[in-house]
Design a protein around this motif. Structure first.
Motif, PDB file in Angstrom:
ATOM      1  N   PRO A  55       0.815  -1.225   0.000  1.00 59.95           N
ATOM      2  CA  PRO A  55       0.000   0.000   0.000  1.00 59.95           C
ATOM      3  C   PRO A  55       0.847   1.274   0.000  1.00 59.95           C
ATOM      4  O   PRO A  55       1.716   1.433   0.859  1.00 59.95           O
ATOM      5  CB  PRO A  55      -0.795  -0.111   1.302  1.00 59.95           C
ATOM      6  CG  PRO A  55      -0.766  -1.541   1.688  1.00 59.95           C
ATOM      7  CD  PRO A  55       0.478  -2.120   1.125  1.00 59.95           C
ATOM      8  N   GLY A  56       0.588   2.133  -0.971  1.00 57.28           N
ATOM      9  CA  GLY A  56       1.224   3.449  -1.008  1.00 57.28           C
ATOM     10  C   GLY A  56       2.671   3.466  -1.458  1.00 57.28           C
ATOM     11  O   GLY A  56       3.281   4.537  -1.554  1.00 57.28           O
ATOM     12  N   ALA A 104       7.131   4.830   0.767  1.00 60.13           N
ATOM     13  CA  ALA A 104       5.743   5.304   0.845  1.00 60.13           C
ATOM     14  C   ALA A 104       5.695   6.435   1.861  1.00 60.13           C
ATOM     15  O   ALA A 104       6.551   6.521   2.741  1.00 60.13           O
ATOM     16  CB  ALA A 104       4.830   4.168   1.297  1.00 60.13           C
ATOM     17  N   HIS A 131       1.319   5.515   5.478  1.00 59.14           N
ATOM     18  CA  HIS A 131       0.918   4.197   4.983  1.00 59.14           C
ATOM     19  C   HIS A 131       1.521   3.054   5.797  1.00 59.14           C
ATOM     20  O   HIS A 131       1.273   1.894   5.495  1.00 59.14           O
ATOM     21  CB  HIS A 131       1.356   4.026   3.514  1.00 59.14           C
ATOM     22  CG  HIS A 131       0.629   4.931   2.570  1.00 59.14           C
ATOM     23  ND1 HIS A 131      -0.730   4.861   2.375  1.00 59.14           N
ATOM     24  CD2 HIS A 131       1.069   5.938   1.766  1.00 59.14           C
ATOM     25  CE1 HIS A 131      -1.098   5.781   1.487  1.00 59.14           C
ATOM     26  NE2 HIS A 131      -0.019   6.453   1.111  1.00 59.14           N
ATOM     27  N   ALA A 157      -0.890   0.389   7.071  1.00 60.52           N
ATOM     28  CA  ALA A 157      -1.452  -0.445   5.996  1.00 60.52           C
ATOM     29  C   ALA A 157      -0.410  -1.421   5.465  1.00 60.52           C
ATOM     30  O   ALA A 157      -0.732  -2.564   5.128  1.00 60.52           O
ATOM     31  CB  ALA A 157      -1.971   0.451   4.869  1.00 60.52           C
ATOM     32  N   GLU A 175      -8.364  10.514   5.243  1.00 58.46           N
ATOM     33  CA  GLU A 175      -7.039   9.995   4.903  1.00 58.46           C
ATOM     34  C   GLU A 175      -6.004  10.352   5.955  1.00 58.46           C
ATOM     35  O   GLU A 175      -5.107   9.574   6.246  1.00 58.46           O
ATOM     36  CB  GLU A 175      -6.569  10.600   3.569  1.00 58.46           C
ATOM     37  CG  GLU A 175      -7.024   9.816   2.382  1.00 58.46           C
ATOM     38  CD  GLU A 175      -6.152  10.060   1.169  1.00 58.46           C
ATOM     39  OE1 GLU A 175      -5.155  10.800   1.281  1.00 58.46           O
ATOM     40  OE2 GLU A 175      -6.485   9.508   0.123  1.00 58.46           O
TER      41      GLU A 175
END
Length: 462
Positions: free
Chosen positions: A31-32, A44, A48, A51, A232
């Motif tokens: 993720p990211g 990232a 993130h 995640a 977010e």
DNA sequence: TTGACTCAACATCCTTTGCTACAA
DNA sequence: TTGTAGGTTTCCATGTTGAGTCA
């Protein structure tokens, strides 16, 4: 997928670096994570981190974690003499916990947001960084946290540079020193979280590893729609109680009243002329002020030609007329007479009117130009009852501990719900069983009527 | 330590009527 | 014919705050 060659996570200046791993491993599946051509690494944004770790656990990807710089339970972490939370506080904590320990709690001013945060900190038991918009609030938090946990509390900002497992800072300092703390806290608490979506301040949330996040505010809504970035940055709104749901029991009963004043014929004439000039320019240029970037376009066009400069001046002139209409002063006098002996706060949009009122009625005034010491003294005297009336522009909207008043008089202000709710909050602290009242004084037949409609689009004012 | 200063960042600033080109 | 999306330049002025510098 199981492997003996773990991927390696580390923290680097607001980002998570991802390296090593089995041959051919596709880091961008995490993720990211993106490839950074400048350094030929994969990384990232630090936000993130959670995640990425969850992804690794779910997919059974082996990893080593040199990023995370905090331990689970800092030494000496004990909530002293916990009192029973109010039902809304307990609910807020429970919901935040169930939503993955991420998200924003929306509670009106004066209903105990700080205690919600303290309970969340106790439950999470991770080093925590608390971010506030002002030094004043930073100091208030410092006191509360020190008393609540009986541990050394760090301060970052306002001349202090001391990191502790619990540290309080400002949005400015959080951003400036991000590299030093971004990997060290497991819990981030953003007080007055509606400030966070500013492009620079948001960096504090983007560049931190903290898997657990709590936002606190009375009004998440921003005029620029920036609240859409909050899910977010901190997580969704997990709990929300409005003024109307808590008034009576935890907040004072209140009513709001709109009072219209007429412009004098001279004012009306001047207002009409100025407004026509400004509207004419807008129409001639085909600018749709209500459209996207309409106002920016007006400013842009207005700064390029003499016509535009005059139009902008005319715009300001009609604003000035409606804000300082002479009828507002007579209305103010009447309201103050009606509420003689009660504690009243007068709000305006501009400092000129504040000083005018201070001069005319010999009322103490606070603006951003008032020195800290003097400001403190005025507030203390207001609290003790030595002063019963106080006039201010925007300074007291937020972030300052203002003694309760039972009468609020809004002579002018912005069209934002946020400001209106904040001002209403100033008269809602329980103060005997007196019903609080918020007056809004509006110049009739001016654009102020629309500003007023706009700021009342909140059920607390219905 | 205090105070005065500068600088940077942030927020607000608007909406009362309709045009034009294009898609459905 | 009717409905609807459409747009772009970073920012004039005022209010407010925090950080940093310097005396």
């Amino acid at each position: 997928m199981s492997t003996d060659a773990p991927i390696a996570l580390s923290y680097d200046r607001g980002t998570v670096l991802v390296a090593q791993g089995p041959p051919g491993f596709d880091f961008t599946a995490l993720p990211g994570v993106l490839f950074d051509p400048r350094t030929s690494t994969h990384r990232a944004q630090a936000r993130h981190y959670r995640a990425i770790v969850e992804h690794c656990l779910r997919e059974k990807i082996a990893y080593t974690d040199a990023a995370r710089g905090w331990e689970n339970k800092p030494a000496g972490w004990k909530l002293q003499a916990a009192r029973e939370p109010y039902p809304h506080q307990a609910e807020a904590v429970a919901t935040w916990w169930q939503t993955g320990r991420r998200g924003t709690v929306v509670l009106p001013t004066g209903t105990g947001k700080t205690f919600v945060a303290v309970l969340c900190m106790e439950k999470v038991s991770r080093p925590a960084l608390i971010v506030t918009p002002t030094i004043d609030l930073m100091n208030q938090w410092y006191g509360v946290i020190k008393d609540s946990f009986g541990v050394e509390v760090g301060l970052l900002g306002g001349g202090y540079y001391d990191f502790q497992p619990i540290t309080v800072t400002t949005y400015d300092s959080a951003y400036i020193h991000l590299e030093r703390w971004g990997g060290k806290y497991g819990l981030l608490i953003f007080d007055e979280v509606h400030h966070l979506p500013g492009p620079t301040y948001a960096m504090a949330a983007i560049g931190s590893l903290a898997p657990f996040r709590l936002g606190l505010t009375a009004t998440p809504e921003r005029a620029d729609g920036g609240e859409l970035a909050l899910p977010e940055l901190v997580g969704p709104i997990v709990y929300r109680k409005e003024i109307t749901e808590l008034s009576g029991e935890y907040l004072a009963e209140y009513r709001t009243k709109r009072v219209y004043v007429d412009l004098t014929p001279e004012e009306e004439d001047a207002y009409r002329k100025a407004r026509e000039e400004y509207r004419r320019f807008v129409a001639e240029r085909g600018i749709s002020l209500g459209g996207p970037n309409g106002w920016q376009k007006f400013i842009f066009e207005a700064s390029r030609t003499p016509d535009g400069v005059a139009a902008l001046r005319a715009y300001r002139e009609q604003k000035r007329i409606e804000r300082s209409a002479s009828g507002k002063f007579t209305t103010l006098e009447k309201l103050l007479r009606d509420h003689a002996g009660e504690r009243a706060l007068i709000f305006t949009a501009d400092n000129a009117t504040v000083y005018e009122i201070a001069r005319r009625y010999l009322v103490p005034a606070i603006t951003h130009q008032t020195k800290i010491k003097e400001r403190k003294q005025i507030l203390e005297r207001f609290h003790s009852g030595e002063y019963s009336i106080l006039v201010t522009s925007q300074v007291l909207n937020e972030g300052v501990d203002v003694p309760a008043a039972s009468v609020g008089i809004v002579l002018s202000g912005s069209g934002t719900i946020k400001e209106n709710v904040q001002r209403l909050g100033r008269i809602l602290r329980k103060y005997g069983d007196k019903q609080a009242v918020l007056y809004e004084v509006v110049a009739k037949g001016t654009a102020e009527e629309f500003t007023s409609d706009r700021r009342r689009q909140h059920h607390a004012f219905q």
